[in-house]
Motif scaffolding. Structure first.
Motif, PDB file in Angstrom:
ATOM      1  N   GLU A 242     -22.178  31.720  43.181  1.00  0.00           N
ATOM      2  CA  GLU A 242     -23.000  30.479  42.326  1.00  0.00           C
ATOM      3  C   GLU A 242     -24.364  30.434  42.445  1.00  0.00           C
ATOM      4  O   GLU A 242     -24.992  30.305  41.552  1.00  0.00           O
ATOM      5  CB  GLU A 242     -22.058  29.235  42.630  1.00  0.00           C
ATOM      6  N   PHE A 243     -24.816  30.613  43.413  1.00  0.00           N
ATOM      7  CA  PHE A 243     -26.408  30.821  43.873  1.00  0.00           C
ATOM      8  C   PHE A 243     -27.017  31.871  43.060  1.00  0.00           C
ATOM      9  O   PHE A 243     -27.676  31.490  42.122  1.00  0.00           O
ATOM     10  CB  PHE A 243     -26.769  31.026  45.085  1.00  0.00           C
ATOM     11  N   PHE A 244     -26.223  33.066  43.145  1.00  0.00           N
ATOM     12  CA  PHE A 244     -26.953  34.139  42.325  1.00  0.00           C
ATOM     13  C   PHE A 244     -26.465  34.033  40.906  1.00  0.00           C
ATOM     14  O   PHE A 244     -27.578  34.308  39.836  1.00  0.00           O
ATOM     15  CB  PHE A 244     -26.431  35.557  42.922  1.00  0.00           C
ATOM     16  N   VAL A 245     -25.463  33.448  40.239  1.00  0.00           N
ATOM     17  CA  VAL A 245     -25.310  33.125  38.847  1.00  0.00           C
ATOM     18  C   VAL A 245     -26.167  32.184  38.340  1.00  0.00           C
ATOM     19  O   VAL A 245     -26.932  32.313  37.360  1.00  0.00           O
ATOM     20  CB  VAL A 245     -23.604  32.972  38.842  1.00  0.00           C
ATOM     21  N   ASN A 246     -26.056  31.091  39.055  1.00  0.00           N
ATOM     22  CA  ASN A 246     -26.647  29.881  38.483  1.00  0.00           C
ATOM     23  C   ASN A 246     -28.334  29.809  38.633  1.00  0.00           C
ATOM     24  O   ASN A 246     -29.221  29.513  37.664  1.00  0.00           O
ATOM     25  CB  ASN A 246     -25.860  28.669  39.007  1.00  0.00           C
ATOM     26  N   VAL A 247     -28.864  30.274  39.823  1.00  0.00           N
ATOM     27  CA  VAL A 247     -29.969  30.274  40.316  1.00  0.00           C
ATOM     28  C   VAL A 247     -30.979  31.469  40.032  1.00  0.00           C
ATOM     29  O   VAL A 247     -32.168  31.444  39.120  1.00  0.00           O
ATOM     30  CB  VAL A 247     -30.458  29.756  41.685  1.00  0.00           C
ATOM     31  N   VAL A 248     -30.577  32.355  40.430  1.00  0.00           N
ATOM     32  CA  VAL A 248     -31.106  33.768  40.199  1.00  0.00           C
ATOM     33  C   VAL A 248     -31.187  34.319  38.757  1.00  0.00           C
ATOM     34  O   VAL A 248     -32.003  34.615  38.116  1.00  0.00           O
ATOM     35  CB  VAL A 248     -30.754  34.931  41.327  1.00  0.00           C
ATOM     36  N   LEU A 249     -29.825  34.154  38.286  1.00  0.00           N
ATOM     37  CA  LEU A 249     -29.716  34.705  36.907  1.00  0.00           C
ATOM     38  C   LEU A 249     -29.897  33.303  35.851  1.00  0.00           C
ATOM     39  O   LEU A 249     -29.823  33.562  34.629  1.00  0.00           O
ATOM     40  CB  LEU A 249     -28.317  35.188  36.658  1.00  0.00           C
ATOM     41  N   GLU A 250     -30.241  32.175  36.152  1.00  0.00           N
ATOM     42  CA  GLU A 250     -30.513  31.216  35.266  1.00  0.00           C
ATOM     43  C   GLU A 250     -29.368  30.934  34.482  1.00  0.00           C
ATOM     44  O   GLU A 250     -29.841  30.655  33.134  1.00  0.00           O
ATOM     45  CB  GLU A 250     -31.906  31.399  34.678  1.00  0.00           C
ATOM     46  N   THR A 251     -28.097  31.014  34.469  1.00  0.00           N
ATOM     47  CA  THR A 251     -27.172  30.806  33.800  1.00  0.00           C
ATOM     48  C   THR A 251     -27.090  29.181  33.351  1.00  0.00           C
ATOM     49  O   THR A 251     -27.081  28.442  34.224  1.00  0.00           O
ATOM     50  CB  THR A 251     -25.608  31.156  34.563  1.00  0.00           C
ATOM     51  N   ARG A 252     -27.164  28.800  31.946  1.00  0.00           N
ATOM     52  CA  ARG A 252     -26.837  27.663  31.468  1.00  0.00           C
ATOM     53  C   ARG A 252     -25.979  27.613  30.442  1.00  0.00           C
ATOM     54  O   ARG A 252     -25.821  28.404  29.314  1.00  0.00           O
ATOM     55  CB  ARG A 252     -28.429  27.201  30.942  1.00  0.00           C
ATOM     56  N   PRO A 253     -25.147  26.609  30.419  1.00  0.00           N
ATOM     57  CA  PRO A 253     -25.105  25.534  31.623  1.00  0.00           C
ATOM     58  C   PRO A 253     -24.612  26.220  32.808  1.00  0.00           C
ATOM     59  O   PRO A 253     -23.864  27.392  32.902  1.00  0.00           O
ATOM     60  CB  PRO A 253     -24.006  24.350  30.969  1.00  0.00           C
ATOM     61  N   GLU A 254     -24.864  25.357  33.832  1.00  0.00           N
ATOM     62  CA  GLU A 254     -24.452  26.162  35.100  1.00  0.00           C
ATOM     63  C   GLU A 254     -22.950  26.297  35.092  1.00  0.00           C
ATOM     64  O   GLU A 254     -22.048  25.467  34.699  1.00  0.00           O
ATOM     65  CB  GLU A 254     -24.934  25.161  36.171  1.00  0.00           C
ATOM     66  N   ILE A 255     -22.485  27.337  35.861  1.00  0.00           N
ATOM     67  CA  ILE A 255     -21.112  27.642  35.949  1.00  0.00           C
ATOM     68  C   ILE A 255     -20.445  27.257  37.240  1.00  0.00           C
ATOM     69  O   ILE A 255     -21.081  27.414  38.595  1.00  0.00           O
ATOM     70  CB  ILE A 255     -20.931  29.334  35.994  1.00  0.00           C
ATOM     71  N   ASN A 256     -19.285  26.568  37.216  1.00  0.00           N
ATOM     72  CA  ASN A 256     -18.600  26.151  38.466  1.00  0.00           C
ATOM     73  C   ASN A 256     -17.680  27.313  38.611  1.00  0.00           C
ATOM     74  O   ASN A 256     -16.489  27.230  37.883  1.00  0.00           O
ATOM     75  CB  ASN A 256     -17.940  24.867  38.102  1.00  0.00           C
ATOM     76  N   LEU A 257     -17.755  28.101  39.692  1.00  0.00           N
ATOM     77  CA  LEU A 257     -16.766  29.314  39.846  1.00  0.00           C
ATOM     78  C   LEU A 257     -15.464  28.915  40.248  1.00  0.00           C
ATOM     79  O   LEU A 257     -14.395  29.531  40.648  1.00  0.00           O
ATOM     80  CB  LEU A 257     -17.534  30.339  40.502  1.00  0.00           C
ATOM     81  N   ARG A 258     -15.462  27.459  40.749  1.00  0.00           N
ATOM     82  CA  ARG A 258     -14.048  27.055  41.286  1.00  0.00           C
ATOM     83  C   ARG A 258     -13.005  27.102  40.248  1.00  0.00           C
ATOM     84  O   ARG A 258     -11.594  26.941  40.459  1.00  0.00           O
ATOM     85  CB  ARG A 258     -14.267  25.751  41.903  1.00  0.00           C
TER      86      ARG A 258
END
Length: 433
Positions: A242-258
């Motif tokens: 989730e850090f790499f998906v949401n922060v590094v890749l700037e995915t919006r809206p943020e993804i909850n991989l749970r």
């Protein structure tokens, strides 16, 4: 399990270490403090032997240690047909207390052992399984109070000592190799009884290697461009993803991989791609704890590795991080050992076909949460199993030691907080960038 914590008075320095048990009621510790000046020394009992024994006894008696908890809950199977429903206990073995019939779901768990107690209403059968759920087992077994763990299971010893640390005269600051250039074997040295770093100047400092990498998105993007990153295993692997998906890749809206995939399947089966970086997260097969776990498309990391080994992606573009810990702790240690041995076998096969792929095994986190089944002594047993099982791959796989950092930041939950996680990520990337 006794742990000593040293904390700098004028500064943010923190250091933690195991204590040596002389098996006669006394303990000793020898630590090298990397700062000068007044330092407070505290001792914490990180696991009571009475609790560890109770958990192991409960595993032997019921196939799971959840009945040692004050509020008993674990993984069960939800059955539903017309107006009838039931919820029964599930285990990676056929041992079911108070049940004479068992449903075998190994075939839908990618061939890994998984069983649930047969539903009780006569209208329900094994075919009526709807999902695997985390739920209450209080009514299944009335475990005797003497089998319940003592809480708090982690607590400080009242005695506190203040010492004056001398000026630095030891070898904590000797010349060290860059982490990305050090031998992978060195990351496995002394992981069962040693510390691997200390906290100072708002940074986690590794003892066996050095890194100049900045914890910044642009740094990670430049380093990881063209790579395929796979995070496989439990929810602490999910935190990294989730850090790499949401922060590094700037995915919006943020993804909850749970969450689970489209049509409520076990995996999302989605690759998140941006800046030339590709990120995937895949759960390990059952036992996996969640409010509602779909019974469809469950695969193991072993099958995933086999499929990816036949991919057209060059081996040097693959990066894998595995994390096994919390979901296995309530079950017999043999379950974790079996999964780990299978993982070693499949990594070895993958490296035969793609020898330049990067593999990381993230060590278990230290934590204390009296409402769960986690036990820090059992966690140390898991670390020993990892070291032994991976012995033939110590030259090919990096061990990410997360124990010391979590001890120093006194992580309560199995999921470390933002500052601890950021430094775990920086530690991880130090071996790549």
């Amino acid at each position: 399990m006794m742990i000593v914590l040293a904390q700098q008075i004028k500064g943010d320095g923190e250091l933690a270490s195991h204590m040596h048990d002389h098996d006669n009621g006394t303990y000793s510790v020898r630590i090298r403090i990397p700062w000068a000046g007044t330092t407070v020394i505290r001792v914490k009992n990180a696991a009571k032997i009475e609790n560890t024994c109770l958990r192991l006894r409960t595993m032997d008696t019921y196939g799971t240690s959840v009945f040692s908890m004050k509020n008993v809950w674990g993984i069960g199977g939800k059955f539903l047909y017309k107006n009838e429903n039931d919820f029964t206990m599930c285990l990676p073995s056929e041992m079911m207390v108070n049940h004479t019939r068992v449903c075998n779901y190994t075939s839908i768990n990618d061939g890994l052992p998984w069983f649930c107690a047969h539903p009780r209403p006569k209208e329900l059968s094994c075919e009526h399984i709807q999902s695997f759920n985390a739920g209450s087992f209080d009514g299944v077994v009335k475990a005797n109070n003497p089998l319940k763990v003592y809480v708090p299971s982690v607590e400080y010893i009242n005695a506190v000592a203040n010492i004056e640390a001398p000026a630095n005269t030891h070898d904590l600051y000797i010349e060290k190799p860059l982490c990305k250039q050090m031998q992978k074997r060195l990351t496995w040295e002394n992981i069962t009884n040693n510390i691997n770093g200390f906290w100072m100047n708002n940074t986690w400092n590794l003892l066996n290697c050095k890194s100049y990498i900045e914890h910044q998105n642009n740094t990670y993007r430049g380093c990881l461009k063209g790579n395929y990153m796979y995070f496989l295993g439990d929810s602490t692997a999910r935190q990294y993803a989730e850090f790499f998906v949401n922060v590094v890749l700037e995915t919006r809206p943020e993804i909850n991989l749970r969450r689970f995939g489209d049509n409520n399947t076990y995996h999302w089966r989605k690759t998140f791609s941006k800046f030339g970086i590709n990120v995937n997260y895949l759960k390990h097969a059952m036992p996996f704890t969640n409010p509602v776990v779909p019974i469809h498309d469950i695969t193991s990391v072993y099958t995933e590795l086999q499929m990816l080994s036949r991919s057209s992606v060059p081996g040097e573009k693959f990066m894998f991080l595995f994390a096994y810990h919390a979901h296995f702790q309530s079950f017999p240690i043999s379950v974790f050992r079996d999964r780990t041995r299978r993982l070693v076998k499949n990594i070895r096969a993958f490296l035969t076909l793609k020898p330049k792929a990067l593999f990381f095994v993230k060590g278990p986190n230290y934590c204390f949460d009296d409402t769960h089944w986690f036990d820090n002594t059992l966690t140390m047993v898991y670390i020993e199993i990892l070291q032994q099982a991976f012995e033939s791959l110590h030259d090919r796989v990096v061990y990410l030691y997360t124990w010391s950092l979590n001890v120093e930041h006194e992580t309560r939950n199995i999921h470390p907080g933002p500052v601890t996680l950021q430094n775990q990520i920086r530690h991880f990337k130090a071996y790549v960038c």
